[in-house]
Design an enzyme around this catalytic site. Structure first.
Site, short mmCIF file in Angstrom:
data_model
loop_
_atom_site.label_atom_id
_atom_site.label_comp_id
_atom_site.label_asym_id
_atom_site.label_seq_id
_atom_site.Cartn_x
_atom_site.Cartn_y
_atom_site.Cartn_z
N ASP A 303 0.87 -1.17 0.00
CA ASP A 303 0.00 0.00 0.00
C ASP A 303 0.91 1.24 0.00
O ASP A 303 2.15 1.15 0.02
CB ASP A 303 -0.98 -0.04 1.18
N TRP A 304 0.30 2.37 -0.03
CA TRP A 304 0.93 3.69 -0.20
C TRP A 304 2.12 3.92 0.76
O TRP A 304 1.91 3.96 1.97
CB TRP A 304 -0.16 4.72 0.05
#
Ligand code: BGC
Length: 756
Positions: A303-304
């Site tokens: 994820d980010w």
């Protein structure tokens, strides 16, 4: 102390074999991929594992989005990036997406090996970032339809419109379990029940991917966020969770296991930490369980910024470079870096230093390239604009309208207050009455959804839909309150005096992720105050809750004559609601989450027997509305619950049937929910669990027999040594107000019937 711990992790990572997955024989595509990998330099391989956000290749300080061709050239030619994601700013039209994707793929076509870029987007309830797209209800509402077919159809349409935006990869569905009502992403989930999440997840994934993910109408799904993201102890996003392995396997893992079986091509990793271990560095989760047990062979993307956060936030990596080493050795295939090329630089160095084996790199690149081939990107890196005549069409809009209609859940209807007659005068009031933000929620036109009122062109707020339904002259609008402040409340109260009914729209504005964190599940005081003042007029209040999570509304709700949960029902939610309010549609949604009565009693319906409390205990399980609650304008009678045998042996199937009759005067849909309870087990059994459901339509007077098939697998649980077993013993089946018992006889697992 931390230094020692870090060294141990580093040692463990390097000495544990990288892959425990059973090797499948290579097929023709695998051989093709391997042949390409054989031509690649280390830098080209690591580039494939690198994903940057669109901002990195875009001009800064410009009012409308423009690619920066020098930056794009650097990304492709110097860093060989394999993937780009996201939107820069807010939604674009299809033409602009065409320009962006064409330029990216043109540049990729100039690189030595001409490997196309895989572009990824959060099309989580329709194609969020393309103007004019079909926006569906959010997942929590889609689950409330209890209708897999419509969820599947929504998946197909979203895939079509994502490809119509020239994008082949969708970061959806969220398969996290919506267990914590505080968590600001609960609306992105298919609700609190593992079976509901699992079945809805499979339905949407097969819709996204179709039979051929490489054709021009389908996209690769990305199940997320693996694993245990949704249950932070504090309820706040990306804060630590404490989840024992047994519970992880019992409640959180099954939706992902099912998604792998449904063929999901990619997976995104949980940004959180569980029991102190960030999942991005967990070889146990990312390799042993995901690959070894679930046999997932697609791409695992972070994820980010989550590799960087192993250092910055979790503090388990002393340096950014250690963070890259830990994550890649644990099993990460692609890093959503997403703002720079540090991942690329460190990973190249780590391979040269022998700290990340080349076999791990080849494995990750193999998975990435394989999905690119499967998506048809090598032959068709950009789609053809003329291939998508149905984009944003009425046909698609109607599916969204049907989904919203089947999702919206009638919780209370005293003395048949609803449906309202069309000739009456209504006051529409409350902070969610006249904003698309409270229908669409986050991930709508931009990340936080705050542009929805401007960009959901031609779409109706609740107020607009009611005005269209019964005529403007019959509707008075006074907001009475903003989300958390009173606003001319006297005007609202005075207007109520002249109305026949009050449609009071409370709830939330849009938000997502940490921006949506709250310290208190209660509705802001101003909203309750508005409800209490309006109640004093004695006019019937129809309370409409447009919200992403079940805010505590107990005081306000005690004064309503009817209550409707509208969730975040998407761009057609206003019309669907108006149809229901005025009897042009019959509600059939059922709650996909438990609606709590009190801020500190947040049990899920699948509580333990202990949580029911003693008979004289006022503080046992007592939600405002239980999971599965949902009324209709007709009545359904359940009878003749029947099972084909009272003793189920290993390997046999139990056939369960029940008759459902529409005993009212209007046609209606009913979601028939089958629960089981195990009476005694070696691990305290859940009070009850959903095992099957089916939605049917009945005309007035019509009866249908609904049949379900259960096997011992449907009754299984995870025992104290983390094994999934079905113990012999007594079980109860419950459908509506009917129940029936049977015994399961296992040759392998002892019975717990009546003894400990
Ligand atoms: C979210 C993901 C999303 C990603 C890319 C993250 O912040 O947690 O769900 O897919 O951003 O936009």
């Amino acid at each position: 102390m931390r230094r020692v711990f870090l060294n141990l992790i580093g040692f463990a990572v390097l000495t544990i074999p990288v892959l425990v997955q059973a090797q499948k024989p290579a097929d023709a595509l695998d051989k093709k991929v391997d042949a390409l990998i054989a031509k690649m330099t280390l830098e080209e391989k690591v580039g494939q594992m690198t994903e940057v956000t669109l901002d990195v290749v875009s001009k800064s300080n410009v009012s409308t989005h423009q690619l920066d061709l020098d930056k794009l050239k650097e990304a492709i030619m110097k860093y060989h990036v394999g993937s780009i994601l996201n939107v820069s700013g807010f939604a674009y039209d299809r033409k602009h997406w065409y320009d962006i994707i064409s330029q990216i793929q043109n540049e990729a076509g100039k690189d030595r090996l001409k490997i196309p870029v895989i572009y990824g987007i959060d099309a989580i309830h329709g194609v969020t970032y393309t103007l004019g797209s079909t926006l569906f209800p959010q997942e929590i509402a889609m689950a409330a339809t209890f209708n897999r077919d419509i969820v599947h159809k929504a998946g197909e349409i979203t895939a079509y419109e994502t490809r119509a935006s020239y994008i082949p990869w969708n970061y959806s569905p969220v398969l996290d379990l919506g267990k914590s009502p505080l968590w600001p992403r609960i609306y992105e989930t298919f609700g609190e029940d593992p079976y509901l999440v699992k079945t809805m997840g499979a339905a949407i994934i097969t819709g996204y991917q179709g039979n051929n993910v490489g054709d021009k109408y389908h996209v690769a799904a990305c199940m997320k966020h693996y694993l245990g993201y949704s249950y932070p102890l504090s309820g706040k996003d990306r804060t630590p969770a404490w989840i024992p392995d047994r519970y992880m396997r019992e409640y959180f893992l099954p939706p992902f296991a099912e998604a792998v079986k449904a063929g999901a091509k990619t997976l995104m990793i949980n940004s959180g930490e569980i029991n102190g271990v960030p999942i991005h560095a967990s070889k146990y989760m990312l390799t042993d369980v995901l690959r070894g047990e679930l046999h997932f062979d697609g791409i695992a993307v972070t994820d980010w910024r989550d590799i960087q956060y192993l250092h910055d936030r979790h503090h388990i990596a002393a340096t950014q470079k250690d963070a890259v080493m830990m994550a890649v050795n644990a099993g990460v295939d692609m890093s959503m870096v997403p703002y720079d090329y540090t991942f690329f630089t460190y990973l190249v160095e780590l391979v040269k230093e022998g700290k990340v084996p080349m076999s791990r790199i080849n494995q990750a690149v193999h998975r990435i390239l394989k999905v690119k081939y499967e998506l048809g990107l090598f032959e068709r890196p950009v789609g053809n604009p003329d291939d998508y005549p149905k984009f944003g069409s009425d046909e698609f809009r109607n599916v969204s309208l049907q989904a919203a209609t089947e999702a919206i859940t009638l919780l209370k209807n005293n003395n048949n207050t609803l449906p309202l007659k069309k000739g009456i005068k209504v006051l529409v009031t409350g902070p969610t009455a006249n904003t698309m933000r409270s229908l669409d929620g986050g991930w709508s036109y931009n990340w936080q959804g705050e542009m929805a009122d401007k960009l959901a062109v031609g779409k109706n707020t609740i107020l607009k839909s009611i005005e269209q339904k019964i005529g403007k002259d019959n509707v008075t609008y006074q907001p009475g309150a903003s989300f958390d402040q009173l606003q001319n409340i006297d005007d609202a109260v005075n207007a109520a005096k002249n109305a026949d009914a009050i449609i009071l729209c409370l709830g939330e504005l849009s938000y997502t992720e940490n921006v949506g964190n709250i310290d208190d599940l209660s509705l802001p005081v101003a909203q309750t105050q508005l409800a209490l003042e309006l109640a004093k007029t004695g006019k019937p209040i129809i309370l409409v809750l447009a919200e992403g999570r079940p805010r505590i509304v107990t005081d306000a709700e005690s004064h309503s004559a009817a209550t409707i949960m509208a969730y975040l029902s998407g761009n057609e939610g206003g019309d669907a609601l108006a149809n229901i309010l005025f009897g042009d549609a019959n509600p059939s949604g059922r709650l996909s989450i438990t609606y709590p009565r009190y801020t500190n009693s947040l049990n899920n319906y699948y509580r333990k027997n202990l949580e029911n409390g003693n008979p004289d205990d006022k503080h046992g399980y007592n939600p405002l509305y239980e999971f599965g609650t949902g009324l209709s304008y007709t009545t359904f009678n359940y009878s003749n619950l029947h099972i084909n045998k009272t003793e189920l042996m290993d390997g046999e199937t139990l056939t369960v049937s029940v008759e459902v009759k529409n005993t009212g005067s209007v046609e209606g849909k009913d979601a028939v929910l089958l629960y089981t309870s195990q009476m005694y087990a070696s691990i305290a059994p859940d009070f009850k669990r959903l095992r099957a459901y089916n939605k049917i339509n009945l005309k007035p007077g019509e009866t249908k027999t609904v049949t379900f098939k259960l096997t011992s697998k449907d009754l299984a649980f995870v025992n104290d040594v983390s094994k999934t077993v079905t113990e012999g013993g007594d079980f109860k089946i419950m459908i509506g107000d009917q129940s029936i018992s049977f015994k399961y006889i296992s040759n392998t697992v002892p019975s717990r019937t009546g003894r400990l």
